[in-house]
Design a protein around this motif. Structure first.
Motif, short mmCIF file in Angstrom:
data_model
loop_
_atom_site.label_atom_id
_atom_site.label_comp_id
_atom_site.label_asym_id
_atom_site.label_seq_id
_atom_site.Cartn_x
_atom_site.Cartn_y
_atom_site.Cartn_z
N ASP A 9 0.83 -1.21 0.00
CA ASP A 9 0.00 0.00 0.00
C ASP A 9 0.86 1.25 0.00
O ASP A 9 2.08 1.18 0.01
CB ASP A 9 -1.00 -0.01 1.18
CG ASP A 9 -0.32 -0.03 2.53
OD1 ASP A 9 0.62 0.76 2.75
OD2 ASP A 9 -0.73 -0.83 3.39
N GLN A 10 0.22 2.42 0.00
CA GLN A 10 0.92 3.69 -0.13
C GLN A 10 1.61 4.16 1.15
O GLN A 10 2.26 5.20 1.14
CB GLN A 10 -0.05 4.76 -0.63
CG GLN A 10 -0.56 4.52 -2.02
CD GLN A 10 0.54 4.60 -3.06
OE1 GLN A 10 1.33 5.53 -3.07
NE2 GLN A 10 0.61 3.60 -3.93
N CYS A 11 1.50 3.43 2.25
CA CYS A 11 2.23 3.78 3.47
C CYS A 11 3.69 3.35 3.39
O CYS A 11 4.51 3.77 4.19
CB CYS A 11 1.57 3.17 4.70
SG CYS A 11 0.19 4.15 5.30
N SER A 14 -3.97 6.36 8.05
CA SER A 14 -4.78 5.71 7.01
C SER A 14 -3.95 5.71 5.74
O SER A 14 -3.27 6.68 5.41
CB SER A 14 -6.10 6.45 6.80
OG SER A 14 -5.85 7.78 6.42
N CYS A 15 -3.94 4.59 5.06
CA CYS A 15 -3.11 4.42 3.87
C CYS A 15 -3.99 4.13 2.67
O CYS A 15 -4.95 3.36 2.78
CB CYS A 15 -2.15 3.25 4.06
SG CYS A 15 -1.04 3.43 5.45
N LEU A 16 -3.65 4.75 1.56
CA LEU A 16 -4.36 4.41 0.34
C LEU A 16 -4.06 2.96 0.00
O LEU A 16 -2.92 2.52 0.09
CB LEU A 16 -3.91 5.33 -0.79
CG LEU A 16 -4.28 6.80 -0.64
CD1 LEU A 16 -3.65 7.63 -1.76
CD2 LEU A 16 -5.79 6.97 -0.63
N PRO A 17 -5.08 2.19 -0.39
CA PRO A 17 -4.88 0.76 -0.63
C PRO A 17 -4.16 0.44 -1.94
O PRO A 17 -3.85 -0.71 -2.20
CB PRO A 17 -6.30 0.20 -0.63
CG PRO A 17 -7.14 1.35 -1.07
CD PRO A 17 -6.48 2.59 -0.53
N ASN A 18 -3.86 1.44 -2.74
CA ASN A 18 -3.17 1.19 -4.01
C ASN A 18 -1.79 0.61 -3.74
O ASN A 18 -1.12 0.98 -2.79
CB ASN A 18 -2.96 2.49 -4.79
CG ASN A 18 -4.21 3.33 -4.90
OD1 ASN A 18 -5.03 3.35 -4.01
ND2 ASN A 18 -4.32 4.05 -5.97
N TYR A 34 2.01 0.30 -3.85
CA TYR A 34 3.12 1.25 -3.98
C TYR A 34 4.05 0.75 -5.06
O TYR A 34 4.47 -0.41 -5.06
CB TYR A 34 3.86 1.36 -2.64
CG TYR A 34 5.14 2.16 -2.69
CD1 TYR A 34 5.10 3.55 -2.66
CD2 TYR A 34 6.37 1.53 -2.76
CE1 TYR A 34 6.27 4.30 -2.70
CE2 TYR A 34 7.54 2.27 -2.80
CZ TYR A 34 7.49 3.65 -2.77
OH TYR A 34 8.65 4.37 -2.81
#
Length: 138
Positions: free
Chosen positions: A60-62, A95-99, A101
């Motif tokens: 994810d984007q985190c 909160s992290c975007l689920p896309n 990375y």
């Protein structure tokens, strides 16, 4: 001698008063992430900067790409893993975007001895690919 003993006693008594303080936890922790694509040149000259094209991915984007861990695993052989970071799970989670990375980058290195080198790229303990790089004399 009395001055030395007195000085040592003062230092010990003052150091006993020092308080130890726990350091705050790191905001991010290092983790391995995955290579999605690796392009290593076939040949290079001794001392040239070798540029390997990498695409790395994480869930994810985190996540964030931090670098490559390269370890010598035998004569003229290197094992490489992509290293990333993510928020420390011991802290409140953002909160992290689920896309997924995705990061395209270049890994550069130099080899100073001619010969055949094997570069092995791992995703965790799974071998993604092994490339042979020929280093030739100038």
């Amino acid at each position: 001698m009395k001055k030395l003993v007195f000085s040592a006693a003062v230092v010990l008594s003052l150091s006993a008063c020092l308080k130890t303080k726990d350091l705050p936890p790191d905001q991010r922790v290092l983790v391995t992430i995955s290579f999605a694509n690796v392009t290593t040149p076939d040949t290079a000259k001794v001392g040239d900067t070798v540029k390997t094209q990498l695409r790395v991915t994480a869930p994810d984007q985190c996540y964030k790409f931090e670098g490559v861990d390269a370890r010598n695993s035998g004569p003229n052989q290197f094992d490489l893993q992509a290293i990333g970071s993510k928020p420390n799970p011991a802290l409140p989670q953002p909160s992290c975007l689920p896309n997924v990375y995705v990061k395209d980058t270049i890994f550069t290195f130099r080899l100073m001895t001619p010969g055949k080198y094997v570069m092995r790229y791992y995703n965790g303990t799974t071998l993604l690919q092994a490339d042979t790089l020929h280093i030739v004399s100038n």
